[in-house]
Design an enzyme around this catalytic site. Structure first.
Site, PDB file in Angstrom:
ATOM      1  N   HIS A  84      80.717  87.091  77.991  1.00 36.59           N
ATOM      2  CA  HIS A  84      81.448  85.437  78.349  1.00 36.59           C
ATOM      3  C   HIS A  84      82.930  85.843  78.153  1.00 36.59           C
ATOM      4  CE1 HIS A  84      77.794  84.794  75.874  1.00 36.59           C
ATOM      5  NE2 HIS A  84      77.351  84.507  76.860  1.00 36.59           N
ATOM      6  N   HIS A 134      82.994  77.009  74.821  1.00 37.25           N
ATOM      7  CA  HIS A 134      81.346  77.688  75.296  1.00 37.25           C
ATOM      8  C   HIS A 134      82.647  79.210  74.972  1.00 37.25           C
ATOM      9  CE1 HIS A 134      79.549  79.558  78.144  1.00 37.25           C
ATOM     10  NE2 HIS A 134      78.834  79.233  77.548  1.00 37.25           N
ATOM     11  N   GLU A 136      82.989  81.140  76.841  1.00 34.83           N
ATOM     12  CA  GLU A 136      83.761  82.009  77.995  1.00 34.83           C
ATOM     13  C   GLU A 136      84.957  81.093  78.262  1.00 34.83           C
ATOM     14  OE1 GLU A 136      83.167  81.269  83.062  1.00 34.83           O
ATOM     15  OE2 GLU A 136      81.368  81.388  81.773  1.00 34.83           O
ATOM     16  N   THR A 175      82.777  79.828  84.418  1.00 36.45           N
ATOM     17  CA  THR A 175      81.334  80.484  86.321  1.00 36.45           C
ATOM     18  C   THR A 175      79.909  79.446  86.259  1.00 36.45           C
ATOM     19  OG1 THR A 175      80.855  81.916  84.684  1.00 36.45           O
ATOM     20  CG2 THR A 175      82.160  82.723  85.968  1.00 36.45           C
ATOM     21  N   SER A 234      74.907  78.007  79.172  1.00 31.23           N
ATOM     22  CA  SER A 234      75.058  76.926  79.407  1.00 31.23           C
ATOM     23  C   SER A 234      74.446  76.172  81.110  1.00 31.23           C
ATOM     24  CB  SER A 234      76.963  77.247  79.952  1.00 31.23           C
ATOM     25  OG  SER A 234      77.552  76.016  80.735  1.00 31.23           O
ATOM     26  N   ASN A 235      74.246  77.808  82.187  1.00 31.77           N
ATOM     27  CA  ASN A 235      73.791  77.652  82.861  1.00 31.77           C
ATOM     28  C   ASN A 235      72.295  77.219  82.905  1.00 31.77           C
ATOM     29  OD1 ASN A 235      71.551  79.970  83.570  1.00 31.77           O
ATOM     30  ND2 ASN A 235      72.899  80.579  81.823  1.00 31.77           N
TER      31      ASN A 235
END
Length: 334
Positions: A84, A134, A136, A175, A234-235
């Site tokens: 991340h 998060h 990232e 992302t 998250s994704n």
């Protein structure tokens, strides 16, 4: 003898691409190669990727997961930074302590870091579209001088945002966001700040986009859409939202077979299945096997893209051999 009752029928729409992406493959490979080269323990700051199966598998090989560098002893063993990304302060601390560190940040996350730093270099205040807290987002914001970046999570945030100089703005995004939700936020920003500068290329990564497109293609008419992934991924969470938004009657995030909501299904049901970019294929295979044990299953492959991306590991690890079992784990197997 009485006849064995026929299994109820079930159609599974299996999405492709799904599961591990090139950045996740690379990050896991870095930890496994480091264990082979340096021996255990290899320390990993935060989860290398957001998946419990992967983390537990690496622990079994000798990886030790820590929250911060303060938890890493000065024993000469390496520490790996997660896919991340991390704030600049983390490698700076590692260098100050003379720790051997390996940065497994996904190259596409690093690209966002560079885009954000370029905005600052050109005198722009950076707008980061993403989710607060998060890893990232923390890593990206930690690349920039204090006061040069603002986090935007929603269109409501756009409405409330009042920068010092509306003519000197540039944006990047996390992302792993929903492509559709992000496009709405970016459109609202562009309407409010027409002079805002975009990054040189799209910040949402190819794997996120490809998995969301496959989910959209499989969703319409599905009684249940299962996304294999972790609750802190998250994704993976975005894929559930995309599935229900694109027409699936119900969507569920499952970590494995034990989470399948069987009571939602009956004879003739249609189930769509995909997996987040940090979910190994072995978990998806187990879910499919569980359906086959209960139902007469027909599998329809829904493929919207073919992925050929490959991100090499750092040079210091490239000559370290891996056993077939290690390679199977890296590639998402048991």
């Amino acid at each position: 003898m009485s006849a064995v009752p026929a299994k109820p029928k079930l159609t599974i729409r299996l999405c492709e691409p799904r599961g591990f992406c090139a950045g996740v493959d690379r990050a896991i490979q870095i930890v496994v190669l480091a264990l082979k080269k340096y021996g255990a323990p290899v320390y990993v700051r935060h989860e290398i990727v957001h998946n419990r199966f992967v983390v537990e598998g690496l622990k079994a090989m000798g990886a030790v997961f820590v929250e911060e560098l303060a938890d890493v002893p000065d024993d000469g063993q390496p520490v790996v930074f997660s896919a991340h990304g991390v704030p600049k302060s983390v490698p700076a601390e590692a260098q100050a302590r003379e720790l051997l560190y390996l940065d497994a940040t996904c190259p596409l996350v690093s690209k966002v870091h560079k885009q954000a730093m370029l905005h600052v270099k050109r005198g722009r205040h950076v707008i980061l579209v993403g989710h607060k807290g998060h890893p990232e987002v923390i890593g990206t914001m930690g690349q920039l001088p204090e006061g040069t970046v603002s986090l935007i999570e929603s269109e409501a945030d756009v409405e409330a945002f009042a920068p010092a100089d509306p003519a000197a703005l540039g944006f990047v995004t996390q992302t792993t966001l929903s492509v559709d939700d992000t496009s709405g936020i970016v459109a609202a920003l562009q309407d409010k700040f027409p002079e805002m500068q975009a990054p040189s290329s799209d910040s949402i990564c190819y794997a996120t986009t490809n998995r969301q497109e496959a989910v959209k293609a499989a969703a319409q008419g599905a009684d249940l859409f299962l996304i294999v992934g972790a609750p802190n991924s998250s994704n993976s969470k975005r894929l559930v939202e995309v599935a229900t938004g694109a027409g699936a009657l119900h969507g569920a995030l499952v970590q494995g077979v034990d989470d399948i909501p069987w009571d939602m299904l009956g004879d003739g049901s249609v189930v769509a299945v995909s997996a987040g970019a940090s979910a190994p294929e072995v978990l998806t295979s187990a879910v499919l096997d569980a359906f086959r044990a209960r139902y007469d299953v027909t599998i329809d492959l829904v493929q919207t893209a073919e992925e050929t991306e490959y991100f090499p590991v750092m040079r210091s690890l490239r000559d370290t051999p891996l056993a077939p079992a290690d390679m199977a784990f890296v590639n998402g197997g048991a």
